[in-house]
Design an enzyme around this catalytic site. Structure first.
Site, PDB file in Angstrom:
ATOM      1  CD  GLU A 152     -15.527 -41.111 -23.364  1.00 19.98           C
ATOM      2  OE1 GLU A 152     -15.683 -40.264 -23.882  1.00 19.98           O
ATOM      3  OE2 GLU A 152     -16.004 -41.396 -21.989  1.00 19.98           O
ATOM      4  CG  ASP A 200     -22.186 -35.183 -22.762  1.00 17.00           C
ATOM      5  OD1 ASP A 200     -21.739 -34.519 -21.562  1.00 17.00           O
ATOM      6  OD2 ASP A 200     -23.272 -35.953 -22.366  1.00 17.00           O
ATOM      7  CE  LYS A 234     -26.741 -35.349 -21.110  1.00 14.34           C
ATOM      8  NZ  LYS A 234     -25.753 -35.305 -20.107  1.00 14.34           N
ATOM      9  N   PRO A 291     -22.769 -29.148 -10.771  1.00 12.01           N
ATOM     10  CG  PRO A 291     -20.499 -29.331 -10.742  1.00 12.01           C
ATOM     11  CD  PRO A 291     -21.523 -28.476 -10.020  1.00 12.01           C
ATOM     12  CE1 TYR A 299     -20.126 -38.279 -12.729  1.00 10.32           C
ATOM     13  CE2 TYR A 299     -20.987 -36.973 -14.094  1.00 10.32           C
ATOM     14  CZ  TYR A 299     -20.652 -38.175 -13.298  1.00 10.32           C
ATOM     15  OH  TYR A 299     -21.675 -39.257 -13.865  1.00 10.32           O
ATOM     16  CG  HIS A 338     -11.960 -32.204 -13.440  1.00  9.49           C
ATOM     17  ND1 HIS A 338     -10.795 -32.588 -12.880  1.00  9.49           N
ATOM     18  CD2 HIS A 338     -11.967 -31.646 -14.590  1.00  9.49           C
ATOM     19  CE1 HIS A 338      -9.802 -32.268 -14.065  1.00  9.49           C
ATOM     20  NE2 HIS A 338     -10.515 -31.839 -15.030  1.00  9.49           N
ATOM     21  CG  LEU A 339     -14.314 -26.019 -15.006  1.00  9.20           C
ATOM     22  CD1 LEU A 339     -15.488 -25.375 -14.509  1.00  9.20           C
ATOM     23  CD2 LEU A 339     -13.437 -24.589 -15.238  1.00  9.20           C
ATOM     24  CG  HIS A 340     -17.523 -30.926 -16.730  1.00  4.95           C
ATOM     25  ND1 HIS A 340     -17.335 -31.290 -15.526  1.00  4.95           N
ATOM     26  CD2 HIS A 340     -18.618 -30.779 -16.979  1.00  4.95           C
ATOM     27  CE1 HIS A 340     -18.610 -31.448 -14.870  1.00  4.95           C
ATOM     28  NE2 HIS A 340     -19.540 -30.999 -15.983  1.00  4.95           N
ATOM     29  CG  HIS A 368     -22.178 -29.052 -20.143  1.00  4.88           C
ATOM     30  ND1 HIS A 368     -22.714 -30.341 -20.125  1.00  4.88           N
ATOM     31  CD2 HIS A 368     -21.777 -28.722 -18.848  1.00  4.88           C
ATOM     32  CE1 HIS A 368     -22.667 -30.688 -18.742  1.00  4.88           C
ATOM     33  NE2 HIS A 368     -22.130 -29.875 -18.184  1.00  4.88           N
TER      34      HIS A 368
HETATM   35  O1  G7M Z   1     -23.902 -31.982 -14.830  1.00  8.25           O
HETATM   36  P1  G7M Z   1     -22.415 -32.044 -14.903  1.00  8.25           P
HETATM   37  O2  G7M Z   1     -22.038 -30.607 -15.451  1.00  8.25           O
HETATM   38  O3  G7M Z   1     -21.358 -32.495 -14.247  1.00  8.25           O
HETATM   39  O4  G7M Z   1     -22.325 -32.717 -16.385  1.00  8.25           O
HETATM   40  C1  G7M Z   1     -21.277 -33.854 -16.597  1.00  8.25           C
HETATM   41  C2  G7M Z   1     -21.512 -34.414 -18.030  1.00  8.25           C
HETATM   42  O5  G7M Z   1     -20.524 -35.332 -18.350  1.00  8.25           O
HETATM   43  C3  G7M Z   1     -22.806 -34.915 -18.359  1.00  8.25           C
HETATM   44  O6  G7M Z   1     -23.266 -34.252 -19.559  1.00  8.25           O
HETATM   45  C4  G7M Z   1     -22.506 -36.077 -18.752  1.00  8.25           C
HETATM   46  O7  G7M Z   1     -23.260 -36.808 -19.788  1.00  8.25           O
HETATM   47  C5  G7M Z   1     -21.162 -36.289 -19.144  1.00  8.25           C
HETATM   48  N1  G7M Z   1     -20.280 -37.587 -18.877  1.00  8.25           N
HETATM   49  C6  G7M Z   1     -20.496 -38.168 -17.869  1.00  8.25           C
HETATM   50  N2  G7M Z   1     -19.827 -39.284 -17.985  1.00  8.25           N
HETATM   51  C7  G7M Z   1     -19.857 -40.337 -16.886  1.00  8.25           C
HETATM   52  C8  G7M Z   1     -19.055 -39.368 -19.244  1.00  8.25           C
HETATM   53  C9  G7M Z   1     -18.284 -40.037 -19.741  1.00  8.25           C
HETATM   54  O8  G7M Z   1     -17.866 -41.270 -19.241  1.00  8.25           O
HETATM   55  N3  G7M Z   1     -17.784 -39.889 -20.918  1.00  8.25           N
HETATM   56  C10 G7M Z   1     -18.086 -38.773 -21.491  1.00  8.25           C
HETATM   57  N4  G7M Z   1     -17.619 -38.326 -22.484  1.00  8.25           N
HETATM   58  N5  G7M Z   1     -18.916 -37.812 -20.906  1.00  8.25           N
HETATM   59  C11 G7M Z   1     -19.275 -38.323 -19.526  1.00  8.25           C
END
Ligand code: G7M
Length: 690
Positions: free
Chosen positions: A157, A177, A179, A243, A245, A247-249, A251
């Site tokens: 990416e 994202d 999505k 979440p 995943y 690992h802190l992220h 949106h």
């Molecule tokens: O619910 P959570 O806070 O963990 O959200 C994780 C976000 O990561 C979601 O909005 C997913 O659409 C996004 N996401 C998941 N994957 C596997 C990927 C990816 O491979 N690339 C990108 N850019 N976003 C992802």
């Protein structure tokens, strides 16, 4: 790999050459959502034994799409017409009518669970539940973070990255994202992933993360504005809890877009997260956080296992029939006997006062704080301080790290995980405060004050020995004021010196319970029997371990336990053999209790009187009062067995088991009683056989 070891085809191999989906076959619908025009299906992939999850989504229209649709290239079929109203089926050029598909292959069982629609339930996660249920579940199993590290390490990416702050501590990367197509701002969805590793979720955040969070908010929004032209006031930015995943992220979505996962039981606005941390560094460690769990998820199963949802399922079941968190009865009883050591073991070389007695007095001191302080927490800290007596090294030069490890091990070997974690986190907090590692909160300062005061009291009591009653209290009052102990000016509790003196008198009076041996044992010539204070101490511990349910943070049974025999410092320990009627005993106790607390500030006196009265009244619906009564009798028979083992005089305390044979009311304690009776019978049978 396939089951027989051959390398399987992966759907994304050679993805740039792909022109159709001929190798995908619909297997079943996992979920669909009419309002977001989204369907998720499980598909088979030719040449692979692993399933694929395909998320199919109709996209919002762009202006370009609309211009293209309303053109000669669109086929039309009339469906109905009435007056000026007509409905048509449009068959636009595929270029103006794209459908997006996100394909996960090979998909794990956990992916299938995540996307399968199933009923959800709300969980109100306390600190204890986080440590005892959620965290172990996350650590055991979670989605792989490879895709996150691929982005951070620029292996995947790279061309989608829209902004980077490369600082390893306070920096992050931003990309559309998964999505989002990255095209139309109507459904803008950008993700910021922090460089720093190890921040699993909201629960790990504290004030040290504020610079990172502020960067995310300001730089993140600005980057989106610069790249997509969406004004900062139209960008919603938030963190999910839970979440997917860990690992802190963060949106970032367009304010007018009803993005998946923006519901209030999942999203925490970044602005609010920052503000909460600015006010309290430990906010996210202690806050109750509510989220939804899907019945298919392991987290749901973990909560179900500890009986979290039981209450609803067993609405009609009497609370007396409720059971504690599952765990081995024998091990719990072993643990209670180990903690029983604290009833008898001096807490310092220079004095006779035991760990248990001293923790009980500290717990009562904590009860005498004003309501603005979290007294329940302090009562628990005080009682759990006695865990120091567990394990080997109890001397003055305790090596705290070693002690913590030892206690942790003993707890996890004997108690169900939730209870073990709860006790350990309290003990660790006590240790931190003992070592001067305070977090700056009112509670920590007060608890430190209680620890210091207790030490002063213990030394002072030693000095008083043999000098009669009228030893000068001036010094100790001055120390109490100096320590700003509750009662001194900081809390405006006892403004006058006389109030401080009255408080000290009360403390002195109840401290007599630390020397008053329980009559039952004295009558049976038990050597060196426990005191009334020590008995209340273990009841307090029982109350912490188990209250009404393992779920609610309720320490009512603990508070009732540490107050229920307090009046005995005036009327003595009256047993059934003392020929005092039940009514007379109750009346005497109440009068004595009122006498004891008469000169205390009213709110404090009430804080002690209410739990005492709940115990006395035993109202039908007051489960914690009934439970405490069971604990009272159970502590006694467990203690009897401990003395029988110690004294080697055979089952000489049989009368205590006989008199309590049918008195237990709660299913939970009945189970303990049964287990104890079996253990005792086995113990004496073995003795006879030896
Ligand atoms: O619910 P959570 O806070 O963990 O959200 C994780 C976000 O990561 C979601 O909005 C997913 O659409 C996004 N996401 C998941 N994957 C596997 C990927 C990816 O491979 N690339 C990108 N850019 N976003 C992802």
């Amino acid at each position: 790999m396939s089951k027989n070891g051959e390398a399987c085809k992966r759907f994304h191999d050679n993805h740039s050459e792909r022109t159709d989906l001929s190798d995908l076959k619909f297997k079943r619908l996992l979920s669909d959502n009419a309002s977001s025009k989204l369907a998720v299906v499980e598909a088979e992939v030719e040449g692979s034994t692993d399933p694929a999850v395909v998320v199919i989504n109709k996209l919002p229209f762009t202006q370009q799409d609309l211009t293209g649709i309303l053109s000669g290239s669109t086929g039309v079929e009339n469906e109905m017409q009435n007056d000026i109203y007509g409905q048509y089926w449009l068959k636009p050029d595929p270029n103006y009518n794209p459908v997006k598909a996100n394909i996960i292959h090979p998909a794990t069982q956990k992916h299938i669970e995540k996307y399968t629609s199933s009923p959800s339930h709300l969980v109100k996660e306390t600190e204890d539940l986080y440590l005892g249920v959620t965290l172990p579940c996350i650590l055991k199993e979670q989605f792989s973070l490879d895709w996150v590290y691929n982005i951070l390490e620029k292996k995947q990416e790279q061309d989608r990255i829209i902004y980077e702050n490369a600082d390893p501590m306070d920096g992050f990367l931003m990309a559309p994202d998964f999505k989002w197509t990255g095209k139309q701002v109507e459904d803008l969805y950008v993700l910021a992933i922090v460089h720093r590793r190890g921040i699993k979720s909201l629960r790990d955040l504290n004030e040290s993360h504020l610079p990172l969070l502020r960067n995310l908010e300001t730089q993140g929004k600005l980057a989106i504005f610069k790249k997509y032209g969406l004004p900062v006031s139209k960008i919603r930015c938030y963190i999910h809890y839970q979440p997917s995943y860990y690992h802190l992220h963060v949106h970032f979505t367009a304010l007018e877009y009803d993005a998946p996962g923006i519901n209030c039981e999942k999203s925490h606005l970044l602005e609010e997260v920052i503000s909460n941390l600015e006010q309290n560094s430990h906010y996210y460690q202690t806050a109750e956080l509510t989220f939804a769990v899907n019945e298919k998820s392991n987290l749901y199963k973990a909560y179900k296992e500890i009986g979290y949802f039981q209450e609803r399922e067993e609405e009609n079941k009497s609370f007396l029939d409720l059971e504690f968190e599952s765990g081995s009865c024998e091990k719990v009883l072993d643990f209670l006997q180990m903690i029983g050591k604290a009833k008898h073991e001096p807490s310092g070389e220079q004095w006779e006062t035991t760990y248990g007695e001293s923790s009980w007095r500290m717990a009562v001191l904590a009860m005498c704080l004003p309501e603005t302080v979290n007294r329940q927490r302090l009562v628990q800290l005080a009682l759990v301080s006695s865990l120091c007596s567990l394990g080997t090294c109890n001397d003055e030069n305790t090596h705290w790290d070693q002690k913590s490890q030892e206690v942790k091990q003993i707890l996890s070997d004997h108690l169900p995980p939730l209870v073990a974690n709860k006790l350990f986190s309290l003990f660790q907090e006590h240790v931190d405060i003992r070592r001067g590692r305070l977090n700056g909160s009112k509670e920590h300062n007060c608890y430190r004050g209680i620890l210091e005061l207790e030490e002063i009291l213990l030394r002072w009591e030693e000095e008083c020995k043999g000098k009669g009653e009228n030893v000068c209290t001036e010094a100790i009052i001055n120390r109490m004021a100096l320590l700003q102990f509750p009662g001194a000016n900081r809390f405006k509790l006892c403004k006058e010196k006389t109030e401080l003196e009255n408080f000290l008198k009360f403390v002195m009076k109840i401290s007599e319970l630390m020397r008053l041996k329980r009559t039952g044992w004295v009558k049976c010539q038990v050597r060196d029997p426990e005191t009334v204070a020590a008995h209340m101490f273990r009841m307090g511990i029982l109350g912490i371990i188990y209250s009404h349910t393992p779920i609610r943070v309720e320490v009512d049974a603990c508070i009732i336990g540490i107050c229920h025999d307090m009046a005995e410092c005036i009327i003595g320990d009256i047993t059934p053999h003392c020929k005092v009627s039940v009514e007379d005993k109750a009346a005497r106790e109440l009068a004595a209790f009122q006498d004891l607390t008469r000169d205390l500030p009213e709110t404090i006196a009430l804080g002690l009187l209410v739990p005492f009265s709940r115990y006395e009244n035993q109202e039908a619906g007051d489960f914690n009062a009934i439970l405490t009564k069971d604990y009272d009798k159970f502590d006694m028979i467990l203690q009897a067995f401990e003395y029988e083992k110690k004294e080697k005089r055979g089952p000489f305390l049989q009368q205590f088991f006989d008199s309590t044979m049918t008195c237990f009311q709660t299913q939970a304690v009945k189970k303990w009683q049964k287990s104890l009776l079996e253990t005792r019978t086995a113990y004496f049978t073995n003795q006879t056989n030896v």
